[in-house]
Design a protein around this motif. Structure first.
Motif, PDB file in Angstrom:
ATOM      1  N   GLU A 115     -30.772  50.444  25.043  1.00 13.55           N
ATOM      2  CA  GLU A 115     -30.377  49.912  25.789  1.00 13.55           C
ATOM      3  C   GLU A 115     -30.255  50.971  27.247  1.00 13.55           C
ATOM      4  O   GLU A 115     -30.506  50.317  28.100  1.00 13.55           O
ATOM      5  CB  GLU A 115     -28.695  49.740  25.553  1.00 13.55           C
ATOM      6  CG  GLU A 115     -27.829  48.950  26.679  1.00 13.55           C
ATOM      7  CD  GLU A 115     -27.314  49.650  27.798  1.00 13.55           C
ATOM      8  OE1 GLU A 115     -27.139  49.254  28.935  1.00 13.55           O
ATOM      9  OE2 GLU A 115     -27.099  51.111  27.914  1.00 13.55           O
ATOM     10  N   ALA A 116     -30.214  52.374  26.860  1.00 12.77           N
ATOM     11  CA  ALA A 116     -30.432  53.309  27.896  1.00 12.77           C
ATOM     12  C   ALA A 116     -31.618  53.234  28.580  1.00 12.77           C
ATOM     13  O   ALA A 116     -31.763  53.109  29.848  1.00 12.77           O
ATOM     14  CB  ALA A 116     -30.229  54.773  27.335  1.00 12.77           C
ATOM     15  N   LEU A 117     -32.747  53.154  27.827  1.00 16.46           N
ATOM     16  CA  LEU A 117     -34.105  52.783  28.438  1.00 16.46           C
ATOM     17  C   LEU A 117     -34.237  51.691  29.222  1.00 16.46           C
ATOM     18  O   LEU A 117     -34.816  51.736  30.303  1.00 16.46           O
ATOM     19  CB  LEU A 117     -35.301  52.841  27.260  1.00 16.46           C
ATOM     20  CG  LEU A 117     -35.321  53.999  26.395  1.00 16.46           C
ATOM     21  CD1 LEU A 117     -36.336  53.970  25.397  1.00 16.46           C
ATOM     22  CD2 LEU A 117     -36.000  55.171  27.465  1.00 16.46           C
ATOM     23  N   GLY A 118     -33.656  50.655  29.010  1.00 19.40           N
ATOM     24  CA  GLY A 118     -33.454  49.447  29.832  1.00 19.40           C
ATOM     25  C   GLY A 118     -32.647  49.439  30.888  1.00 19.40           C
ATOM     26  O   GLY A 118     -33.122  49.162  32.157  1.00 19.40           O
ATOM     27  N   TYR A 119     -31.674  50.148  30.850  1.00 18.89           N
ATOM     28  CA  TYR A 119     -30.684  50.473  31.723  1.00 18.89           C
ATOM     29  C   TYR A 119     -31.308  51.116  33.126  1.00 18.89           C
ATOM     30  O   TYR A 119     -31.450  50.879  34.238  1.00 18.89           O
ATOM     31  CB  TYR A 119     -29.495  51.056  31.660  1.00 18.89           C
ATOM     32  CG  TYR A 119     -28.478  51.692  32.819  1.00 18.89           C
ATOM     33  CD1 TYR A 119     -27.647  50.450  33.400  1.00 18.89           C
ATOM     34  CD2 TYR A 119     -28.341  52.840  32.944  1.00 18.89           C
ATOM     35  CE1 TYR A 119     -26.729  51.087  34.406  1.00 18.89           C
ATOM     36  CE2 TYR A 119     -27.292  53.463  33.735  1.00 18.89           C
ATOM     37  CZ  TYR A 119     -26.728  52.663  34.608  1.00 18.89           C
ATOM     38  OH  TYR A 119     -25.807  52.869  35.485  1.00 18.89           O
ATOM     39  N   ALA A 120     -32.095  52.288  32.560  1.00 19.43           N
ATOM     40  CA  ALA A 120     -32.693  53.289  33.550  1.00 19.43           C
ATOM     41  C   ALA A 120     -33.787  52.662  34.232  1.00 19.43           C
ATOM     42  O   ALA A 120     -34.132  52.735  35.556  1.00 19.43           O
ATOM     43  CB  ALA A 120     -33.170  54.444  32.709  1.00 19.43           C
ATOM     44  N   ALA A 121     -34.588  51.876  33.639  1.00 25.98           N
ATOM     45  CA  ALA A 121     -35.618  51.090  33.944  1.00 25.98           C
ATOM     46  C   ALA A 121     -35.276  50.020  35.294  1.00 25.98           C
ATOM     47  O   ALA A 121     -36.103  49.563  35.982  1.00 25.98           O
ATOM     48  CB  ALA A 121     -36.487  50.250  32.856  1.00 25.98           C
ATOM     49  N   GLU A 122     -33.940  49.341  34.976  1.00 25.07           N
ATOM     50  CA  GLU A 122     -33.691  48.553  36.154  1.00 25.07           C
ATOM     51  C   GLU A 122     -33.071  49.297  37.411  1.00 25.07           C
ATOM     52  O   GLU A 122     -32.919  48.765  38.552  1.00 25.07           O
ATOM     53  CB  GLU A 122     -32.300  47.843  35.630  1.00 25.07           C
ATOM     54  CG  GLU A 122     -32.687  46.850  34.476  1.00 25.07           C
ATOM     55  CD  GLU A 122     -31.628  46.193  33.932  1.00 25.07           C
ATOM     56  OE1 GLU A 122     -30.290  46.535  34.246  1.00 25.07           O
ATOM     57  OE2 GLU A 122     -31.775  45.287  32.788  1.00 25.07           O
ATOM     58  N   GLU A 141     -33.907  58.024  35.242  1.00 22.24           N
ATOM     59  CA  GLU A 141     -34.426  58.281  34.144  1.00 22.24           C
ATOM     60  C   GLU A 141     -33.534  58.756  32.808  1.00 22.24           C
ATOM     61  O   GLU A 141     -32.561  59.336  33.139  1.00 22.24           O
ATOM     62  CB  GLU A 141     -35.637  59.314  33.975  1.00 22.24           C
ATOM     63  CG  GLU A 141     -35.022  60.727  34.048  1.00 22.24           C
ATOM     64  CD  GLU A 141     -36.147  61.770  34.140  1.00 22.24           C
ATOM     65  OE1 GLU A 141     -36.880  61.852  33.094  1.00 22.24           O
ATOM     66  OE2 GLU A 141     -36.369  62.625  34.994  1.00 22.24           O
ATOM     67  N   PHE A 142     -33.493  58.035  31.736  1.00 22.35           N
ATOM     68  CA  PHE A 142     -32.630  58.526  30.561  1.00 22.35           C
ATOM     69  C   PHE A 142     -33.210  59.933  30.309  1.00 22.35           C
ATOM     70  O   PHE A 142     -34.418  60.073  29.827  1.00 22.35           O
ATOM     71  CB  PHE A 142     -33.008  57.752  29.486  1.00 22.35           C
ATOM     72  CG  PHE A 142     -32.417  57.820  28.081  1.00 22.35           C
ATOM     73  CD1 PHE A 142     -30.894  58.414  28.154  1.00 22.35           C
ATOM     74  CD2 PHE A 142     -32.841  57.820  26.856  1.00 22.35           C
ATOM     75  CE1 PHE A 142     -30.181  58.810  26.903  1.00 22.35           C
ATOM     76  CE2 PHE A 142     -32.258  57.953  25.856  1.00 22.35           C
ATOM     77  CZ  PHE A 142     -30.916  58.559  25.837  1.00 22.35           C
ATOM     78  N   VAL A 143     -32.459  60.872  30.140  1.00 24.61           N
ATOM     79  CA  VAL A 143     -32.890  62.307  29.737  1.00 24.61           C
ATOM     80  C   VAL A 143     -33.237  62.462  28.376  1.00 24.61           C
ATOM     81  O   VAL A 143     -33.481  63.667  27.959  1.00 24.61           O
ATOM     82  CB  VAL A 143     -32.236  63.426  30.332  1.00 24.61           C
ATOM     83  CG1 VAL A 143     -32.356  63.101  32.059  1.00 24.61           C
ATOM     84  CG2 VAL A 143     -30.879  63.395  30.086  1.00 24.61           C
ATOM     85  N   GLY A 144     -32.700  61.807  27.508  1.00 23.81           N
ATOM     86  CA  GLY A 144     -32.912  61.781  26.008  1.00 23.81           C
ATOM     87  C   GLY A 144     -31.598  62.282  25.330  1.00 23.81           C
ATOM     88  O   GLY A 144     -31.586  62.375  24.213  1.00 23.81           O
ATOM     89  N   LEU A 145     -30.483  62.580  25.864  1.00 26.96           N
ATOM     90  CA  LEU A 145     -29.219  62.871  25.390  1.00 26.96           C
ATOM     91  C   LEU A 145     -28.334  61.961  24.861  1.00 26.96           C
ATOM     92  O   LEU A 145     -28.094  60.956  25.720  1.00 26.96           O
ATOM     93  CB  LEU A 145     -28.374  63.881  26.106  1.00 26.96           C
ATOM     94  CG  LEU A 145     -27.001  64.304  25.646  1.00 26.96           C
ATOM     95  CD1 LEU A 145     -27.571  65.337  24.215  1.00 26.96           C
ATOM     96  CD2 LEU A 145     -26.271  65.100  26.183  1.00 26.96           C
ATOM     97  N   ALA A 146     -28.172  61.413  23.647  1.00 26.19           N
ATOM     98  CA  ALA A 146     -27.207  60.327  23.106  1.00 26.19           C
ATOM     99  C   ALA A 146     -26.242  61.254  22.073  1.00 26.19           C
ATOM    100  O   ALA A 146     -26.898  61.864  21.086  1.00 26.19           O
ATOM    101  CB  ALA A 146     -28.162  59.305  22.573  1.00 26.19           C
ATOM    102  N   GLN A 147     -25.099  61.218  22.335  1.00 27.09           N
ATOM    103  CA  GLN A 147     -23.864  61.707  21.299  1.00 27.09           C
ATOM    104  C   GLN A 147     -23.158  60.593  20.829  1.00 27.09           C
ATOM    105  O   GLN A 147     -22.523  59.935  21.791  1.00 27.09           O
ATOM    106  CB  GLN A 147     -22.966  62.769  22.198  1.00 27.09           C
ATOM    107  CG  GLN A 147     -24.014  63.877  22.539  1.00 27.09           C
ATOM    108  CD  GLN A 147     -22.990  64.955  23.403  1.00 27.09           C
ATOM    109  OE1 GLN A 147     -22.136  64.445  24.259  1.00 27.09           O
ATOM    110  NE2 GLN A 147     -23.080  66.267  23.079  1.00 27.09           N
ATOM    111  N   ALA A 148     -23.033  60.406  19.629  1.00 24.16           N
ATOM    112  CA  ALA A 148     -22.083  59.168  19.250  1.00 24.16           C
ATOM    113  C   ALA A 148     -20.834  59.842  18.477  1.00 24.16           C
ATOM    114  O   ALA A 148     -20.791  60.861  18.211  1.00 24.16           O
ATOM    115  CB  ALA A 148     -23.017  58.605  17.935  1.00 24.16           C
TER     116      ALA A 148
END
Length: 119
Positions: free
Chosen positions: A54-61, A66-73
């Motif tokens: 979803e982050a990649l899609g959000y950034a593309a819109e 750009e999504f910098v690659g950090l995802a914390q759950a």
């Protein structure tokens, strides 16, 4: 912080995932956005994969993002609702409270406003 055991992870639950984005290519005017999203998943890996997709899609819109690659759950302990805890990050630090807040949360570069316009 300990990671839940495999038995706990086998159940579908709610996960909050924080992703970080950079907006603007010029270092003088760029900003970073931290975005929290909620996901139903069976495990951390699944929730992160959903959020990263979803982050990649959000950034593309967005333009110049750009999504910098950090995802914390974070796995929620209960259903989301009024007052539910949706994210928690524990960080070790020897800093006192004012210095800690200045270092990580109040650098002066945040784009935020007071909730009370009179202050």
């Amino acid at each position: 912080m300990t990671r839940p055991n495999e038995e706990t992870q086998a159940e579908v639950g709610w996960f909050c995932v924080r992703c970080v984005f950079r907006v603007g290519g010029d270092s003088a005017s760029q900003v970073y956005e931290e975005r929290l999203t909620l996901w139903r998943a069976e495990a951390f890996d699944e929730a992160i994969a959903l959020a990263e997709d979803e982050a990649l899609g959000y950034a593309a819109e967005q333009s110049d993002m750009e999504f910098v690659g950090l995802a914390q759950a974070y796995r929620l302990f209960s259903e989301p609702g009024h007052g539910a805890e949706v994210f928690s990050l524990v960080r070790a630090s020897a800093l006192g409270p004012p210095a800690y807040l200045t270092r990580f949360f109040d650098t002066g570069e945040e784009r935020q406003a007071d909730t009370d316009p009179g202050t």
